[in-house]
Design a protein around this motif. Structure first.
Motif, PDB file in Angstrom:
ATOM      1  N   PHE A  20       0.808  -1.063  -0.120  1.00  0.00           N
ATOM      2  CA  PHE A  20      -0.042  -0.045   0.221  1.00  0.00           C
ATOM      3  C   PHE A  20       0.855   1.188  -0.005  1.00  0.00           C
ATOM      4  CE2 PHE A  20      -2.429   3.235   2.306  1.00  0.00           C
ATOM      5  CZ  PHE A  20      -3.476   3.545   1.558  1.00  0.00           C
ATOM      6  N   THR A  21       0.756   2.298  -0.851  1.00  0.00           N
ATOM      7  CA  THR A  21       1.190   3.325  -0.938  1.00  0.00           C
ATOM      8  C   THR A  21       0.261   4.684  -0.918  1.00  0.00           C
ATOM      9  OG1 THR A  21       2.931   2.415  -2.494  1.00  0.00           O
ATOM     10  CG2 THR A  21       2.725   4.924  -2.247  1.00  0.00           C
ATOM     11  N   GLU A  22       0.047   5.375   0.323  1.00  0.00           N
ATOM     12  CA  GLU A  22      -0.654   6.342   0.241  1.00  0.00           C
ATOM     13  C   GLU A  22      -0.509   7.517  -0.548  1.00  0.00           C
ATOM     14  OE1 GLU A  22      -2.809   8.764   4.242  1.00  0.00           O
ATOM     15  OE2 GLU A  22      -0.899   7.300   4.607  1.00  0.00           O
ATOM     16  N   LEU A  23      -1.663   8.120  -1.054  1.00  0.00           N
ATOM     17  CA  LEU A  23      -1.609   9.139  -1.824  1.00  0.00           C
ATOM     18  C   LEU A  23      -1.489  10.633  -1.222  1.00  0.00           C
ATOM     19  CD1 LEU A  23      -4.751   8.347  -4.346  1.00  0.00           C
ATOM     20  CD2 LEU A  23      -2.385   7.993  -5.098  1.00  0.00           C
ATOM     21  N   VAL A  58     -10.474   9.301   6.516  1.00  0.00           N
ATOM     22  CA  VAL A  58     -10.196   8.450   5.195  1.00  0.00           C
ATOM     23  C   VAL A  58      -8.824   8.672   4.780  1.00  0.00           C
ATOM     24  CG1 VAL A  58     -10.917  10.240   3.461  1.00  0.00           C
ATOM     25  CG2 VAL A  58     -11.186   7.910   3.173  1.00  0.00           C
ATOM     26  N   VAL A  59      -8.373   7.340   4.548  1.00  0.00           N
ATOM     27  CA  VAL A  59      -6.858   7.095   4.040  1.00  0.00           C
ATOM     28  C   VAL A  59      -7.238   6.694   2.748  1.00  0.00           C
ATOM     29  CG1 VAL A  59      -4.824   5.793   4.329  1.00  0.00           C
ATOM     30  CG2 VAL A  59      -5.963   6.737   6.435  1.00  0.00           C
ATOM     31  N   CYS A  60      -6.312   7.115   1.578  1.00  0.00           N
ATOM     32  CA  CYS A  60      -6.514   6.875   0.265  1.00  0.00           C
ATOM     33  C   CYS A  60      -5.061   6.494  -0.195  1.00  0.00           C
ATOM     34  CB  CYS A  60      -7.268   7.794  -0.549  1.00  0.00           C
ATOM     35  SG  CYS A  60      -8.747   8.225  -0.004  1.00  0.00           S
ATOM     36  N   GLY A  61      -4.976   5.425  -1.150  1.00  0.00           N
ATOM     37  CA  GLY A  61      -3.940   5.300  -1.557  1.00  0.00           C
ATOM     38  C   GLY A  61      -3.814   3.850  -2.654  1.00  0.00           C
ATOM     39  N   THR A  62      -2.741   3.601  -3.117  1.00  0.00           N
ATOM     40  CA  THR A  62      -2.829   2.508  -4.145  1.00  0.00           C
ATOM     41  C   THR A  62      -2.194   1.383  -3.614  1.00  0.00           C
ATOM     42  OG1 THR A  62      -0.389   3.115  -5.157  1.00  0.00           O
ATOM     43  CG2 THR A  62      -2.326   3.967  -6.285  1.00  0.00           C
ATOM     44  N   ALA A  63      -2.778   0.122  -4.015  1.00  0.00           N
ATOM     45  CA  ALA A  63      -2.570  -1.129  -3.541  1.00  0.00           C
ATOM     46  C   ALA A  63      -2.267  -2.102  -4.662  1.00  0.00           C
ATOM     47  CB  ALA A  63      -3.407  -1.335  -2.548  1.00  0.00           C
ATOM     48  N   GLY A  67      -2.084  -9.366  -6.363  1.00  0.00           N
ATOM     49  CA  GLY A  67      -1.295  -9.087  -7.522  1.00  0.00           C
ATOM     50  C   GLY A  67      -2.344  -8.042  -8.591  1.00  0.00           C
ATOM     51  N   THR A  68      -3.152  -7.787  -8.131  1.00  0.00           N
ATOM     52  CA  THR A  68      -4.127  -6.717  -9.235  1.00  0.00           C
ATOM     53  C   THR A  68      -3.946  -5.341  -8.380  1.00  0.00           C
ATOM     54  OG1 THR A  68      -5.538  -8.413  -9.757  1.00  0.00           O
ATOM     55  CG2 THR A  68      -6.262  -6.053  -9.947  1.00  0.00           C
ATOM     56  N   ARG A  69      -3.337  -4.407  -9.182  1.00  0.00           N
ATOM     57  CA  ARG A  69      -3.458  -2.864  -8.474  1.00  0.00           C
ATOM     58  C   ARG A  69      -4.767  -2.189  -8.506  1.00  0.00           C
ATOM     59  NH1 ARG A  69      -0.494   1.058 -11.470  1.00  0.00           N
ATOM     60  NH2 ARG A  69      -0.334   2.436  -9.609  1.00  0.00           N
ATOM     61  N   ALA A  70      -5.052  -1.581  -7.513  1.00  0.00           N
ATOM     62  CA  ALA A  70      -6.220  -0.805  -7.315  1.00  0.00           C
ATOM     63  C   ALA A  70      -6.118   0.209  -6.344  1.00  0.00           C
ATOM     64  CB  ALA A  70      -7.458  -1.859  -6.522  1.00  0.00           C
ATOM     65  N   VAL A  71      -6.926   1.413  -6.530  1.00  0.00           N
ATOM     66  CA  VAL A  71      -7.127   2.496  -5.482  1.00  0.00           C
ATOM     67  C   VAL A  71      -8.023   1.926  -4.391  1.00  0.00           C
ATOM     68  CG1 VAL A  71      -8.038   4.789  -5.083  1.00  0.00           C
ATOM     69  CG2 VAL A  71      -6.612   4.314  -7.047  1.00  0.00           C
ATOM     70  N   LEU A  72      -7.476   2.004  -3.253  1.00  0.00           N
ATOM     71  CA  LEU A  72      -8.082   1.766  -1.948  1.00  0.00           C
ATOM     72  C   LEU A  72      -8.451   3.117  -1.133  1.00  0.00           C
ATOM     73  CD1 LEU A  72      -6.345  -1.299  -0.149  1.00  0.00           C
ATOM     74  CD2 LEU A  72      -8.096  -1.421  -1.865  1.00  0.00           C
ATOM     75  N   ILE A  73      -9.775   3.045  -0.689  1.00  0.00           N
ATOM     76  CA  ILE A  73     -10.185   4.214   0.162  1.00  0.00           C
ATOM     77  C   ILE A  73     -10.834   3.521   1.289  1.00  0.00           C
ATOM     78  CG2 ILE A  73     -12.167   5.791   0.248  1.00  0.00           C
ATOM     79  CD1 ILE A  73     -12.112   5.795  -2.647  1.00  0.00           C
ATOM     80  N   ALA A  74     -10.056   3.964   2.428  1.00  0.00           N
ATOM     81  CA  ALA A  74     -10.177   3.188   3.654  1.00  0.00           C
ATOM     82  C   ALA A  74     -10.627   4.097   4.795  1.00  0.00           C
ATOM     83  CB  ALA A  74      -8.943   2.365   4.176  1.00  0.00           C
ATOM     84  N   PHE A  75     -11.830   4.004   5.332  1.00  0.00           N
ATOM     85  CA  PHE A  75     -12.419   4.769   6.280  1.00  0.00           C
ATOM     86  C   PHE A  75     -11.921   4.520   7.767  1.00  0.00           C
ATOM     87  CE2 PHE A  75     -15.216   6.066   3.137  1.00  0.00           C
ATOM     88  CZ  PHE A  75     -15.719   7.196   3.403  1.00  0.00           C
ATOM     89  N   GLU A  76     -11.810   5.530   8.573  1.00  0.00           N
ATOM     90  CA  GLU A  76     -11.131   5.511   9.748  1.00  0.00           C
ATOM     91  C   GLU A  76     -12.275   5.845  10.709  1.00  0.00           C
ATOM     92  OE1 GLU A  76     -10.115   4.561  13.004  1.00  0.00           O
ATOM     93  OE2 GLU A  76      -8.281   4.098  11.730  1.00  0.00           O
ATOM     94  N   ALA A  94      -9.795  13.117  -5.110  1.00  0.00           N
ATOM     95  CA  ALA A  94      -8.366  13.132  -5.338  1.00  0.00           C
ATOM     96  C   ALA A  94      -8.276  11.613  -5.853  1.00  0.00           C
ATOM     97  CB  ALA A  94      -7.411  13.687  -4.434  1.00  0.00           C
ATOM     98  N   ALA A  95      -8.717  10.608  -4.957  1.00  0.00           N
ATOM     99  CA  ALA A  95      -8.608   9.099  -5.168  1.00  0.00           C
ATOM    100  C   ALA A  95      -9.344   8.673  -6.497  1.00  0.00           C
ATOM    101  CB  ALA A  95      -9.177   8.554  -4.060  1.00  0.00           C
ATOM    102  N   TYR A  96     -10.606   9.303  -6.532  1.00  0.00           N
ATOM    103  CA  TYR A  96     -11.142   8.707  -7.692  1.00  0.00           C
ATOM    104  C   TYR A  96     -10.822   9.327  -9.122  1.00  0.00           C
ATOM    105  CZ  TYR A  96     -15.320   6.274  -5.737  1.00  0.00           C
ATOM    106  OH  TYR A  96     -16.095   5.695  -5.074  1.00  0.00           O
ATOM    107  N   THR A  97     -10.038  10.384  -8.999  1.00  0.00           N
ATOM    108  CA  THR A  97      -9.187  11.101 -10.270  1.00  0.00           C
ATOM    109  C   THR A  97      -8.406  10.254 -10.770  1.00  0.00           C
ATOM    110  OG1 THR A  97     -10.391  13.233  -9.536  1.00  0.00           O
ATOM    111  CG2 THR A  97      -8.518  13.325 -11.001  1.00  0.00           C
ATOM    112  N   TYR A  98      -7.391   9.941  -9.574  1.00  0.00           N
ATOM    113  CA  TYR A  98      -6.252   9.191  -9.673  1.00  0.00           C
ATOM    114  C   TYR A  98      -6.577   7.774 -10.211  1.00  0.00           C
ATOM    115  CZ  TYR A  98      -1.664   6.984  -8.794  1.00  0.00           C
ATOM    116  OH  TYR A  98      -0.453   6.402  -8.782  1.00  0.00           O
ATOM    117  N   ALA A  99      -7.745   7.207  -9.749  1.00  0.00           N
ATOM    118  CA  ALA A  99      -8.169   5.834 -10.651  1.00  0.00           C
ATOM    119  C   ALA A  99      -8.550   5.961 -11.861  1.00  0.00           C
ATOM    120  CB  ALA A  99      -8.964   5.363  -9.820  1.00  0.00           C
ATOM    121  N   ARG A 100      -9.190   6.884 -12.292  1.00  0.00           N
ATOM    122  CA  ARG A 100      -9.525   6.940 -13.764  1.00  0.00           C
ATOM    123  C   ARG A 100      -8.124   7.736 -14.426  1.00  0.00           C
ATOM    124  NH1 ARG A 100     -13.630  10.063 -11.240  1.00  0.00           N
ATOM    125  NH2 ARG A 100     -12.931  11.880 -12.054  1.00  0.00           N
ATOM    126  N   GLU A 101      -7.371   8.457 -14.193  1.00  0.00           N
ATOM    127  CA  GLU A 101      -6.267   8.800 -14.945  1.00  0.00           C
ATOM    128  C   GLU A 101      -5.182   7.689 -14.938  1.00  0.00           C
ATOM    129  OE1 GLU A 101      -4.524  11.805 -12.379  1.00  0.00           O
ATOM    130  OE2 GLU A 101      -5.936  13.344 -13.486  1.00  0.00           O
TER     131      GLU A 101
END
Length: 443
Positions: A20-23, A58-63, A67-76, A94-101
């Motif tokens: 996991f890499t936080e955005l 909320v914590v957002c990042g790529t994960a 083996g499949t890359r995805a954008v994770l949106i994790a609520f605290e 920002a997380a959704y925009t990154y996912a589309r890009e």
């Protein structure tokens, strides 16, 4: 009996992600006590940050998930009840925009009590913002798979959760639009659970924590491998020779020994995952099986009748399946096998006609190829709604008819002893249908 385990955002990420890499957020410094100058808001936020180690809900990042890359949106949830405020909206957008890009699927790991009181209507309107981002991501052909944690309530459930393409839930999670503090005092608490939402057709499955990573990884692999090629026609599993007469075809199709949808799906797919429910309060597990599976290394969506009368929820679930597959560019396999649509009073109250009409429309307008195999009874419009025009095949132990021979005889005011002759006149055998140009024999 203890309740469900409440996971923090980082714990939820660790449960499903290989890495996991936080955005970067670029959060703006908020106004003192927020946009409404709510007394004590800054103190509450500082206390929440100290308790959770997070600066927002909320914590957002790529994960990488299996083996499949995805954008994770994790609520605290520990940060002000996982509530949505303006900065939460900033991070989600920002997380959704990154996912589309970057052409990545989105996985919201939801645990929220709703919108943040201390920001008033400015917080509530973040739901519109989130809904737009979700819709743009849907239009971009990217899947969204939600995981419902405890609790998932309010606008977070009504946007990120219920609005996802596939909805998974952890056992015992509280799930519902109304949170525990705003329900009627006599409300049945069992209605606000993950299990209840699956039973009502609003979520697809309850998944144990130890199986969540594997299940989510399978879903991500299936939904991120589109293919423009039509689904191959399954091989017939039953009788090899064509029926001698129309009535013989009917008897074969109605035989308890004939292979049903489950046999065909097991033979066709290496593995498969089911979707469940019409998102309108209904399921039809006895009449329609829907989901995605792997066939010869490719993802194929399936909607399969089981030999029972299909209920409105079954047709709506199949419509949901076909539209999702169409949006993701995944070919569809449909298996026709029903004596007809359920015709009891309850089916009418549940909107049988409208449900069938929607399915006809979904098949007619699908851009992804749809392949149909009639494997048993093809009972009137309730069967035809699932059949692809120009791409329908039939097994030797099946028939397709404008109406069941018994009902045709009754409508024509013929005595019961003429049912068999009527079946022959209707020309319902597979070879008759081929001669009439209604089914294909190639492939």
């Amino acid at each position: 009996m203890s309740g469900p385990t409440r996971l923090g955002a980082r714990e939820a990420v660790a449960l499903v992600a290989d890495s996991f890499t936080e955005l970067p957020y670029g959060d703006q410094e908020p106004a003192p006590d927020g946009p409404l100058a709510w007394p004590g808001y800054d103190v509450s936020r500082a206390r929440a940050a100290e308790r959770t180690g997070e600066s927002e809900s909320v914590v957002c990042g790529t994960a990488s998930v299996e083996g499949t890359r995805a954008v994770l949106i994790a609520f605290e949830f520990g940060f002000l009840g996982g509530s949505l405020g303006q900065r939460t909206g900033d991070r989600l957008e920002a997380a959704y925009t990154y996912a589309r890009e970057h052409r990545l699927p989105v996985v919201p790991l939801v645990a929220t009590g709703g919108s943040r009181m201390q920001e008033g209507m400015l917080a509530l309107t973040q739901l519109q913002r989130v809904a737009r981002q979700s819709a743009l991501t849907r239009e971009a052909g990217l899947p969204q798979i939600a995981v419902l944690r405890d609790p998932t309530t309010g606008g977070g459930w009504a946007t990120l959760g219920a609005g996802a393409d596939v909805v998974l839930a952890l056992p015992g999670a509280q799930v519902g639009f109304a949170g525990s503090r705003v329900r009627p005092p006599d409300a049945d608490p069992a209605a606000y659970t993950a299990q209840a939402q699956v039973a009502a057709g609003s979520a697809d499955a309850v998944v144990a924590p130890e199986r969540l990573r594997e299940t989510l990884g399978r879903w991500l692999r299936l939904l991120t491998h589109p293919s423009g090629e039509p689904a191959p026609v399954p091989r017939a599993l039953g009788a090899a020779d064509p029926p001698d007469s129309g009535w013989d075809a009917v008897q074969r199709a109605r035989s308890p020994q004939r292979p049903r949808a489950g046999h065909y799906l097991d033979a066709y797919f290496t593995h498969r995952l089911a979707i469940s429910g019409d998102r309108c309060g209904g399921t039809d597990p006895d009449g329609m099986l829907c989901g995605f599976g792997e066939h010869e290394g490719r993802t194929v969506a399936y909607a399969a009748q089981t030999g029972a009368a299909t209920r409105p929820a079954g047709y709506r679930t199949a419509t949901r399946l076909i539209r999702l597959a169409d949006r993701l560019g995944i070919p569809v396999l449909t298996l026709v096998d029903t004596p007809g649509a359920a015709n009891d009073a309850e089916a009418e109250r549940q909107g049988a006609g409208a449900a069938i009409a929607e399915l006809f429309g979904a098949v007619a307008t699908a851009r992804t190829p749809v392949t149909t195999l009639v494997i048993g009874e093809g009972g009137s419009g309730g069967a035809l709604a699932l059949a692809a025009p120009g791409r329908t095949w039939a097994t030797p132990d099946s028939y397709f008819s404008v109406i069941a021979p018994e009902l045709a005889a009754a409508i024509l005011k013929r005595p019961p002893e003429e049912v068999e002759a009527t079946a022959n006149q209707l020309r319902i055998r597979p070879q008759d249908l081929a001669e009439l140009g209604l089914i294909r024999t190639d492939g």
